[in-house]
Each structure stands twice: as structure tokens, then as C-alpha cells.
Design a protein around this motif. Structure first.
Motif, PDB file in Angstrom:
ATOM      1  N   VAL A  38       0.872  -1.083  -0.113  1.00 54.13           N
ATOM      2  CA  VAL A  38      -0.042  -0.038  -0.007  1.00 54.13           C
ATOM      3  C   VAL A  38       0.787   1.205  -0.045  1.00 54.13           C
ATOM      4  N   ASN A  39       1.712   1.545   1.063  1.00 53.68           N
ATOM      5  CA  ASN A  39       2.428   2.792   1.224  1.00 53.68           C
ATOM      6  C   ASN A  39       3.563   2.902   0.275  1.00 53.68           C
ATOM      7  N   GLU A  40       3.458   4.041  -0.710  1.00 51.27           N
ATOM      8  CA  GLU A  40       4.294   4.279  -1.633  1.00 51.27           C
ATOM      9  C   GLU A  40       3.948   3.399  -2.932  1.00 51.27           C
ATOM     10  N   THR A  41       3.749   2.104  -2.898  1.00 52.49           N
ATOM     11  CA  THR A  41       3.369   1.111  -4.016  1.00 52.49           C
ATOM     12  C   THR A  41       2.051   1.871  -4.722  1.00 52.49           C
ATOM     13  N   LEU A  42       0.973   1.827  -3.842  1.00 47.76           N
ATOM     14  CA  LEU A  42      -0.309   2.219  -4.476  1.00 47.76           C
ATOM     15  C   LEU A  42      -0.590   3.785  -3.857  1.00 47.76           C
ATOM     16  N   LEU A  43      -0.092   3.964  -2.735  1.00 46.77           N
ATOM     17  CA  LEU A  43      -0.616   5.517  -2.266  1.00 46.77           C
ATOM     18  C   LEU A  43       0.458   6.509  -2.154  1.00 46.77           C
ATOM     19  N   ASP A  44       0.270   7.602  -2.651  1.00 50.72           N
ATOM     20  CA  ASP A  44       1.245   8.371  -2.600  1.00 50.72           C
ATOM     21  C   ASP A  44       1.257   9.157  -1.392  1.00 50.72           C
ATOM     22  N   LEU A  45       2.621   9.249  -0.580  1.00 52.14           N
ATOM     23  CA  LEU A  45       2.790   9.599   0.587  1.00 52.14           C
ATOM     24  C   LEU A  45       3.102  11.219   0.805  1.00 52.14           C
ATOM     25  N   ALA A  46       2.686  11.828  -0.267  1.00 55.52           N
ATOM     26  CA  ALA A  46       2.942  13.327  -0.354  1.00 55.52           C
ATOM     27  C   ALA A  46       2.213  14.269   0.582  1.00 55.52           C
ATOM     28  N   PRO A  47       0.945  13.876   1.108  1.00 55.89           N
ATOM     29  CA  PRO A  47       0.356  14.568   2.307  1.00 55.89           C
ATOM     30  C   PRO A  47       1.122  14.495   3.475  1.00 55.89           C
ATOM     31  N   VAL A  48       1.843  13.231   3.674  1.00 57.12           N
ATOM     32  CA  VAL A  48       2.570  13.121   5.070  1.00 57.12           C
ATOM     33  C   VAL A  48       3.606  14.034   4.877  1.00 57.12           C
ATOM     34  N   ARG A  49       4.370  13.907   3.646  1.00 58.95           N
ATOM     35  CA  ARG A  49       5.663  14.903   3.419  1.00 58.95           C
ATOM     36  C   ARG A  49       5.378  16.380   3.701  1.00 58.95           C
ATOM     37  N   ALA A  50       3.907  16.863   3.111  1.00 60.31           N
ATOM     38  CA  ALA A  50       3.629  18.218   3.034  1.00 60.31           C
ATOM     39  C   ALA A  50       3.290  18.522   4.445  1.00 60.31           C
ATOM     40  N   ALA A  51       2.762  17.639   5.566  1.00 65.45           N
ATOM     41  CA  ALA A  51       2.589  17.969   6.896  1.00 65.45           C
ATOM     42  C   ALA A  51       3.812  18.092   7.679  1.00 65.45           C
ATOM     43  N   GLY A  71       6.936  18.661  18.754  1.00 65.39           N
ATOM     44  CA  GLY A  71       6.221  18.593  19.829  1.00 65.39           C
ATOM     45  C   GLY A  71       4.982  17.368  19.637  1.00 65.39           C
ATOM     46  N   PRO A  72       4.062  17.415  20.738  1.00 62.80           N
ATOM     47  CA  PRO A  72       3.005  16.135  20.601  1.00 62.80           C
ATOM     48  C   PRO A  72       1.821  16.509  19.461  1.00 62.80           C
ATOM     49  N   ASP A  73       1.716  17.640  19.384  1.00 65.30           N
ATOM     50  CA  ASP A  73       0.631  18.378  18.734  1.00 65.30           C
ATOM     51  C   ASP A  73       0.926  18.263  17.322  1.00 65.30           C
ATOM     52  N   ALA A  74       2.226  18.741  16.953  1.00 67.05           N
ATOM     53  CA  ALA A  74       2.631  18.599  15.660  1.00 67.05           C
ATOM     54  C   ALA A  74       2.934  17.165  15.309  1.00 67.05           C
ATOM     55  N   ARG A  75       3.347  16.301  16.151  1.00 66.04           N
ATOM     56  CA  ARG A  75       3.356  14.776  15.525  1.00 66.04           C
ATOM     57  C   ARG A  75       2.097  14.289  15.384  1.00 66.04           C
ATOM     58  N   ALA A  76       1.068  14.732  15.922  1.00 67.82           N
ATOM     59  CA  ALA A  76      -0.409  14.293  15.843  1.00 67.82           C
ATOM     60  C   ALA A  76      -0.657  14.589  14.424  1.00 67.82           C
ATOM     61  N   GLY A  77      -0.081  16.075  13.935  1.00 61.48           N
ATOM     62  CA  GLY A  77      -0.534  16.335  12.596  1.00 61.48           C
ATOM     63  C   GLY A  77      -0.184  15.670  11.606  1.00 61.48           C
ATOM     64  N   VAL A  78       1.168  15.217  11.820  1.00 64.53           N
ATOM     65  CA  VAL A  78       1.742  14.541  10.683  1.00 64.53           C
ATOM     66  C   VAL A  78       1.055  13.239  10.521  1.00 64.53           C
ATOM     67  N   LEU A  79       0.941  12.490  11.557  1.00 62.15           N
ATOM     68  CA  LEU A  79       0.190  11.119  11.484  1.00 62.15           C
ATOM     69  C   LEU A  79      -1.287  11.346  11.099  1.00 62.15           C
ATOM     70  N   GLU A  80      -1.904  12.266  11.281  1.00 63.06           N
ATOM     71  CA  GLU A  80      -3.223  12.529  10.793  1.00 63.06           C
ATOM     72  C   GLU A  80      -3.063  12.664   9.102  1.00 63.06           C
ATOM     73  N   ALA A  81      -2.090  12.932   8.429  1.00 61.71           N
ATOM     74  CA  ALA A  81      -1.942  13.175   7.108  1.00 61.71           C
ATOM     75  C   ALA A  81      -2.174  11.621   6.363  1.00 61.71           C
ATOM     76  N   PHE A  82      -1.852  10.575   7.238  1.00 62.32           N
ATOM     77  CA  PHE A  82      -1.984   9.301   6.709  1.00 62.32           C
ATOM     78  C   PHE A  82      -3.677   9.188   6.058  1.00 62.32           C
ATOM     79  N   GLY A  83      -4.511   9.736   6.633  1.00 62.60           N
ATOM     80  CA  GLY A  83      -5.803   9.884   6.344  1.00 62.60           C
ATOM     81  C   GLY A  83      -6.325  10.366   5.082  1.00 62.60           C
ATOM     82  N   GLU A  84      -5.245  11.187   4.457  1.00 60.78           N
ATOM     83  CA  GLU A  84      -5.241  12.032   3.199  1.00 60.78           C
ATOM     84  C   GLU A  84      -4.530  11.418   1.946  1.00 60.78           C
ATOM     85  N   LEU A  85      -4.048  10.274   2.160  1.00 62.20           N
ATOM     86  CA  LEU A  85      -3.415   9.709   1.061  1.00 62.20           C
ATOM     87  C   LEU A  85      -4.232   9.519  -0.028  1.00 62.20           C
TER      88      LEU A  85
END
Length: 222
Positions: A13-26, A75-89
Motif C-alpha cells: 500500500v504505502n508508496e506502491t499504491l498510495l502517494d505519501l505526499a500529504p505526509v511529506r507536506a505535513a 511537539g506532541p501536537d505537531a507529531r499528531a498532525g503528521v500522523l493524521e496526514a495518513f488519512g489524506e493519502l
């Protein structure tokens, strides 16, 4: 052993099918360089695979959060924001035609990830390709990470086929190696890696792109 045309093709899934660009942008939005994603993703895989090797386990989300904390001063809030970007792939542009080619040829399609349940499904739905995928399999349900042999054999069991009738398509050499050692047909193409790791046994199928990998699998003898 000669390979046969698969009855089912599983896709990483990750990278093979889904583009991780939203995580990179976060990450960039959080003040980190875009290149950091590669280091974080690699450490995530190291964390999860090492846990599996020693008989322990952690979820993909936990491993990614741990890798972020190790690699980035966030910080914890910033890390959470990056993690949530997986929901935008979303899928890469070449995914829909590749999956459609298989289904129109009568080959079943599934996804196989050690990622968090729901991520693949959401990404496929965002790309409008859900109808082409029979099932989204996450090895979180057996508490193991690829490339552990048990993950691929579990997937074959879930698909109700012998391992040699299941193929795995991945843009990660380590994933293809794991699948082949479990008796599956492995297919690799470059997306996240420039070349297939030369220290591994060659992939059963190697192509210049995703479409080529699919055509090569379909060209195998029935």
C-alpha cells in the motif's frame, strides 16, 4: 521453480499504491525538510520489523510516532498532525488502470499492508478504485510486520489460494524478497527505490513501472 499466472495479486500500500505526499507536506508545514520523510519511514519499518523478529509487536501508528520522535524535534501536537496526514493519502495516477487491467483479465486484487486498518481503504476510496479491490488486508490482525513469512502465508489463507497462486507487487525490494521466500510470486518496479537491492535474490518479475509489472504477471503461463 517456474512461476504460474497468479489467481490473486496483492499490492503493498504505502508508496506502491498510495502517494505519501500529504505526509511529506505535513512535515514541511511543521517546519521540517521534505527529505525527512525517507528517514522517518525507514526507521518506522526498522522499528516494526525488529519487533516482529524478536517476537514483540507494535502498530504502524505507534512505530511511526516513535520514529518521528527519534528523527524530528516536534511537539506532541505537531507529531499528531503528521500522523493524521495518513488519512489524506490518494493513489498514484497509474494505480487505477493497473488494477482495472487485472480485474478485466479475471485476476482478483487485494491489498496487503502492515499499516493501520482503514488507511488503505480510505485512500482507495479517495481514488475511486475501491470497486476494483476485493479486500484490504492489514497484518495488524495477526500482530506481525512484513517481511515476516507468516504475513504472506496468512494473506494466501485469507484469499483461499495456495501461496504459489498469489503474487505480491511492491516497490520495496525487502517486501518482494519476503513474499518470494514464503512461496509467492514477487513483482518489483521502481517507485521508492531506484534499483532492486542487488544483495537479494532477483525478483520473479521486474518491470520499469507498475503497468509493466502487471503485464508481466499476466504473461506468465496459466
Amino acid at each position: 521453480m517456474s512461476r504460474r499466472r497468479p489467481a490473486v495479486v496483492a499490492f503493498d500500500v504505502n508508496e506502491t499504491l498510495l502517494d505519501l505526499a500529504p505526509v511529506r507536506a505535513a512535515l514541511v508545514e511543521a517546519g521540517q525538510p521534505a527529505s525527512l520523510l525517507g528517514a522517518v519511514f525507514a526507521r518506522t519499518l526498522l522499528t516494526g520489523a525488529a519487533a516482529t523478529v524478536v517476537g514483540d509487536w507494535c502498530s504502524f501508528r505507534e512505530a511511526f510516532a516513535s520514529a518521528l520522535e527519534q528523527e524530528a524535534a516536534l511537539g506532541p501536537d505537531a507529531r499528531a498532525g503528521v500522523l493524521e496526514a495518513f488519512g489524506e493519502l490518494s493513489p498514484h495516477p497509474d494505480v487505477e488502470p493497473a488494477l482495472r487491467r487485472l480485474t478485466e483479465a479475471g485476476v482478483r486484487v487485494v491489498t496487503l499492508t502492515h499499516g493501520s486498518p482503514g488507511v488503505a481503504e480510505a485512500g482507495l476510496a479517495r481514488g475511486g478504485v475501491t470497486p476494483l479491490v476485493e479486500a484490504s488486508l492489514s497484518s495488524e490482525s495477526i500482530r506481525a510486520w512484513k517481511p515476516a513469512r507468516e504475513v504472506y502465508l496468512w494473506a494466501a489463507g485469507r484469499c483461499r489460494v495456495a501461496p504459489d497462486r498469489l503474487a505480491l507487487v511492491a516497490a520495496h525490494g525487502w517486501d518482494v524478497l519476503g513474499a518470494q521466500r514464503a512461496g509467492l510470486t514477487g513483482a518489483w518496479f521502481p517507485r521508492s527505490e531506484r534499483v532492486y537491492p542487488p544483495v537479494y535474490e532477483p525478483p520473479h518479475v521486474q518491470a520499469a513501472d507498475l503497468a509493466g509489472a502487471v503485464e508481466a504477471l499476466l504473461a506468465l503461463p496459466a
